[in-house]
Scaffold this active site. Structure first.
Site, PDB file in Angstrom:
ATOM      1  N   GLU A  92       3.323  22.455   3.577  1.00 35.17           N
ATOM      2  CA  GLU A  92       4.074  23.101   2.507  1.00 35.17           C
ATOM      3  C   GLU A  92       3.280  24.257   1.927  1.00 35.17           C
ATOM      4  O   GLU A  92       2.061  24.171   1.837  1.00 35.17           O
ATOM      5  CB  GLU A  92       4.383  22.072   1.405  1.00 35.17           C
ATOM      6  CG  GLU A  92       5.042  20.812   1.962  1.00 35.17           C
ATOM      7  CD  GLU A  92       5.170  19.678   0.956  1.00 35.17           C
ATOM      8  OE1 GLU A  92       5.109  19.934  -0.255  1.00 35.17           O
ATOM      9  OE2 GLU A  92       5.331  18.528   1.399  1.00 35.17           O
ATOM     10  N   GLU A 142      11.660  22.633  -6.336  1.00 31.93           N
ATOM     11  CA  GLU A 142      11.537  21.222  -6.692  1.00 31.93           C
ATOM     12  C   GLU A 142      10.961  21.128  -8.101  1.00 31.93           C
ATOM     13  O   GLU A 142      10.041  21.872  -8.446  1.00 31.93           O
ATOM     14  CB  GLU A 142      10.586  20.519  -5.699  1.00 31.93           C
ATOM     15  CG  GLU A 142      10.252  19.085  -6.074  1.00 31.93           C
ATOM     16  CD  GLU A 142       9.311  18.417  -5.067  1.00 31.93           C
ATOM     17  OE1 GLU A 142       9.105  18.963  -3.974  1.00 31.93           O
ATOM     18  OE2 GLU A 142       8.770  17.356  -5.398  1.00 31.93           O
TER      19      GLU A 142
END
Ligand code: NAG
Length: 414
Positions: free
Chosen positions: A218, A329
């Site tokens: 990520e 997120e």
């Protein structure tokens, strides 16, 4: 040396007193043992610097010799020969990354006060208070479990909404073999309601199932008071090979990622940041697998090849990725019984568009022949579109893009 009886007796008395005091505090409060553990961990993490730079945001950036970086604490990397450049870089359709609304170059804040010499890498120094904010020394630099954005094909079911959980607004592709992903991500500074919440915007390279052995790489930007002690927008990376359990970490907070670049520090603040109806800034991130060595490389902007995750760190990803995700997120801790007011992206909904809502543009994947491609059949997912939403689009200049984010709590998201 001559020593008379009196001073010898006196000295023994000192030692005795010292022992009583020391054992008393060590066992009595439990604090000292934790402090000792924290100090030991800091000693392991912070490597000797040949130069240190104080950033205006309070960070200290240490310039550490490449060969002394945290990666080489890993037993499998003791005899590793550093690759100083990738064998191949993906070729593609959007090689340029034109600045929108501004000609200024995006930099990291610490650049205002100096640079790291060649042969070193810049590492954000970990402070005692950084480690103390973690739930335990072991969890410092790790994501909490269950933060995996798993798109559900079915319509949202109310009882699936986890009031205590992570919320996403993402675009994704799956069902093929992927060898990398790229995106240009608008940079904002969302506000965070609770220090234990965060807001991030990133891409995910995923391999395996969503069970205990999920592999993930990520990268993007994040605001995380818990991890950094402030509300700054920072560049970050993350990796795990067991669904956020024992392996992996943010940035260089464990051994794994091998950095070769002396200009960009992981976890350092990005500057400048976009503002409402004003200048917009974005960062490009490309992660791809070197077909020759199998390592996963990361590039920031057009100029900075940061380094790589060695193939052996992963199981599924040592072959290819099975899913790519792009988006935001946040953690919704619902601490006051209501939805958090922590923002995603710019804190505004996709409908508002450029200069107001945050975007990802030129989202691309790397295919098996090492070419950047426009992804096909892009899906979208969000747990509660009334809190955070996403809207896909496509045009000549931005390729596949989307606006995403939102304010969290509002009249429709109580
Ligand atoms: C971060 O922002 C929140 C509100 O948005 C504020 O309450 C808090 O004091 C800030 N924290 C720091 C360390 O500046």
């Amino acid at each position: 040396m001559f020593m008379d009886m009196k001073s010898r007796v006196f000295c023994w008395w000192c030692v005795y007193l010292f022992l009583i005091l020391y054992l008393g505090t060590a066992t009595g409060s439990g604090m000292s043992r934790r402090n000792l553990e924290v100090m030991k961990h800091l000693n392991r993490l912070n490597k000797p610097a040949i130069k240190s730079i104080e950033s205006p945001d309070g960070d200290v950036i240490d310039c550490v010799l490449i060969s002394q970086q945290p990666a080489f604490d890993h037993p499998f990397l003791k005899t590793h020969t550093i690759q100083m450049r990738p064998n191949y870089s993906p070729e593609g359709i959007f090689s340029e990354t034109k600045k929108v609304g501004s000609s200024e170059e995006i930099i990291q804040m610490w650049h205002m006060n100096g640079r790291c010499p060649e042969g070193t890498i810049p590492i954000r120094r970990n402070r005692e208070e950084d480690v103390l904010r973690a739930s335990s020394v072991k969890r410092y630099g790790k994501k909490k479990h269950r933060s995996i954005p798993r798109p559900r094909p079915a319509a949202p079911e109310p009882d699936l909404i986890n009031q205590n959980g992570h919320q996403h607004a993402i675009a994704y592709v799956e069902g093929d073999q992927y060898y990398g992903a790229k995106a240009t991500i608008n940079v904002w500074d969302p506000s965070i309601q609770q220090p234990n919440e965060f807001s991030l915007s990133q891409l995910w390279i995923l391999g395996g199932s969503f069970a205990s052995d999920l592999n993930s790489i990520e990268a993007g930007w994040q605001v995380s008071p818990d991890l950094y002690g402030d509300n700054n927008t920072r560049l970050f990376t993350y990796w795990t090979s067991d669904a956020y359990q024992a392996t992996g970490c943010y940035n260089l907070l464990c051994s794994g990622f091998i950095q070769i670049n002396n200009e960009i520090a992981m976890g350092a603040s990005i500057y400048p940041i976009s503002s409402y109806l004003n200048n917009q800034y974005d960062i490009s991130i490309l992660v791809w697998k070197d077909p020759k060595e199998g390592n996963w490389w990361m590039q920031f902007g057009n100029d900075y090849v940061l380094g790589y995750w060695p193939a052996f760190l992963f199981s599924y990803l040592s072959d290819s990725a099975s899913m790519i995700e792009w988006g935001g997120e946040v953690v919704n801790s619902a601490s006051d019984g209501q939805h958090t007011t922590t923002q995603m992206g710019s804190g505004r909904f996709p409908e508002e568009g450029f200069g107001k809502s945050s975007y990802f543009r030129n989202i691309q994947i790397v295919d098996e022949s090492n070419n950047l491609r426009t992804p096909k059949d892009v899906g979208i997912f969000t747990e509660q579109s009334s809190c955070y939403d996403i809207q896909l689009g496509r045009n000549g200049e931005w390729g596949n893009y989307f606006y995403y984010g939102g304010p969290g709590r509002n009249a429709n998201c109580p």
